[in-house]
Design an enzyme around this catalytic site. Structure first.
Site, PDB file in Angstrom:
ATOM      1  N   PRO A  41      22.520  63.836  47.031  1.00 54.61           N
ATOM      2  CA  PRO A  41      23.985  63.705  47.014  1.00 54.61           C
ATOM      3  C   PRO A  41      24.423  62.275  47.279  1.00 54.61           C
ATOM      4  O   PRO A  41      23.919  61.604  48.191  1.00 54.61           O
ATOM      5  CB  PRO A  41      24.433  64.648  48.133  1.00 54.61           C
ATOM      6  CG  PRO A  41      23.370  65.697  48.161  1.00 54.61           C
ATOM      7  CD  PRO A  41      22.088  64.972  47.867  1.00 54.61           C
ATOM      8  N   CYS A  42      25.398  61.825  46.483  1.00 55.57           N
ATOM      9  CA  CYS A  42      25.760  60.404  46.508  1.00 55.57           C
ATOM     10  C   CYS A  42      27.126  60.131  47.124  1.00 55.57           C
ATOM     11  O   CYS A  42      27.549  58.980  47.196  1.00 55.57           O
ATOM     12  CB  CYS A  42      25.752  59.862  45.077  1.00 55.57           C
ATOM     13  SG  CYS A  42      26.989  60.642  43.992  1.00 55.57           S
TER      14      CYS A  42
END
Length: 433
Positions: free
Chosen positions: A94-95
């Protein structure tokens, strides 16, 4: 070449790796909606892009949390049993905490998931590690009052951990548009090679060459122009018709129909789609009068591209980012918010299918779960629009898969060359003695 994928999402990278010749053993994805999309397209019998034929019986074929997997001692032993059997562990953690387009929060707990991925790597010990993420992962966090943030970027820290595990590692910034994706989506690709046999400077140069070559090869393999950009109209012109029909999966909504395929890219995306088919997930949003008036005003008065904040404020909208698509250019990074993009020919948001086209998902790849989710549930559920916006573009994923295979060939050749030189040196030394 066998791989495992973590943080698989709806399957963009998985599809790209499949098309580049990798055989993925299993995939880990936490969200049930995203996993449903992955499953119906790539896992279930009869899936249009069937893969994962050797999925282990000890890994449930359902949505899984990587952190929970790593807490299970039986699972850890099973993972350790895969050593020397896996060539690649790939994933895009997840960014949101790293993204410069978001809050860029150094305290976001999701930032640590990249190190959960490295913990997984430590158990499996694959030949190659691929971590795909936003550019922000390579930028260190700047401390805010009351906070103490890292003095190095997460990418640098990940490379440091890889070093400790016996990997040589480097990272490159890649642009999806180079691989034929109609989108200026820049991402960091961290590549680690176990027992690489070359210096990091040499690895960096070899990886750069492999990535450059794979961008051309992806275009060639898919019948796309070998240079230049694929534009928005090249990608979605056949979805821009005015005809509508009741949406097959959303009572009370309308959906669009196909026009003639006019570009090589559109023909590629529609491969295998029947002549009378309807585009999947091409549901139109229901806009109120105020939004329609805003969009019509943008069409009549504003230049294509990101709309000025002054224009949006004057129109009374709370959104500070809206883009009027330019049909003759690539689109900016596709996000999880379809209401950020106004269609170039009609006063409406882009649809999930148009987002998917701009991400290079083929039309046979269907999306499942709710179309959109607003409010607090966005933090927990991944609707169709978020599945698309979070995904690795399949064409770019294909390019990354090809680049890694090419890099391994180069490293093997370099290793043989080194062995030959050493053998020759030993022979000379023996003769001299």
């Amino acid at each position: 070449m066998r791989s495992i994928e973590l943080f698989a999402g709806c399957g963009g990278l998985a599809l790209g790796l499949k098309r580049s010749g990798w055989k993925t053993l299993f995939a880990v994805e936490r969200d049930p909606m995203a996993f449903e999309t992955l499953s119906k397209n790539m896992i279930e019998p009869g899936a249009p892009f069937r893969s994962f034929e050797d999925w282990p019986t000890w890994v449930p074929r359902s949505h899984l949390d990587l952190v929970e997997m790593l807490r299970n001692e039986k699972t850890r032993k099973k993972l350790s049993g895969l050593r020397d059997k896996i060539d690649l562990v790939a994933g895009g953690p997840p960014c949101q905490g790293f993204s410069v387009g978001g809050s860029r929060n150094g305290e976001d707990t999701r930032n640590t998931l990249v190190f959960s991925m490295l913990e997984f790597v430590g158990l499996v010990e694959p030949k190659v590690v691929l971590i795909e993420n936003v550019e922000g992962i390579a930028r260190r966090f700047v401390s805010k009052p009351g906070q103490t943030n890292a003095v190095v970027s997460a990418a640098d820290k990940a490379i440091e951990v890889l070093h400790e595990m016996g990997y040589s590692a480097t990272y490159h910034v890649v642009d999806a548009s180079d691989f034929g994706v109609p989108q200026a989506r820049r991402r960091v690709a961290i590549i680690g090679i176990r027992n690489a046999g070359v210096t990091e400077r040499e690895l960096n140069a070899l990886a750069a060459e492999s990535l450059k070559n794979s961008a051309v090869e992806v275009r060639r393999r898919n019948g796309l122009p070998l240079s230049g950009k694929i534009t928005v109209s090249d990608a979605i012109a056949d979805l821009a018709g005015a005809a509508t029909v009741p949406c097959p999966d959303s009572p009370g909504f309308y959906a669009g129909t196909y026009l003639k395929a006019t570009s090589d890219y559109i023909k590629l995306m529609r491969t295998g789609v029947g002549a009378d088919a309807l585009p999947n997930s091409h549901r139109y949003s229901k806009h109120g009068e105020r939004v329609q008036a805003l969009y019509k005003l943008a069409h009549s008065s504003e230049h294509k591209g990101r709309l000025p904040k002054e224009f949006l404020l004057a129109a009374g909208t709370k959104k500070d980012k809206k883009v009027l698509l330019d049909p003759d250019a690539v689109v900016s990074t596709v996000t999880t918010h379809p209401d950020e993009f106004i269609h170039y020919a009609h006063p409406r948001n882009v649809t999930v299918r148009e987002m998917a086209r701009l991400q290079s998902f083929p039309d046979l790849f269907t999306f499942h779960g709710r179309y959109t989710i607003n409010g607090p549930r966005r933090k927990f559920d991944v609707a169709r629009c978020s599945q698309v916006g979070n995904a690795v573009p399949p064409l770019m994923g294909e390019g990354l898969g090809l680049a890694i295979k090419d890099l391994l060939v180069k490293l093997k050749a370099a290793d043989k060359k080194s062995d030959s030189k050493q053998a020759a040196s030993n022979s000379i030394a023996e003769a001299t003695a």
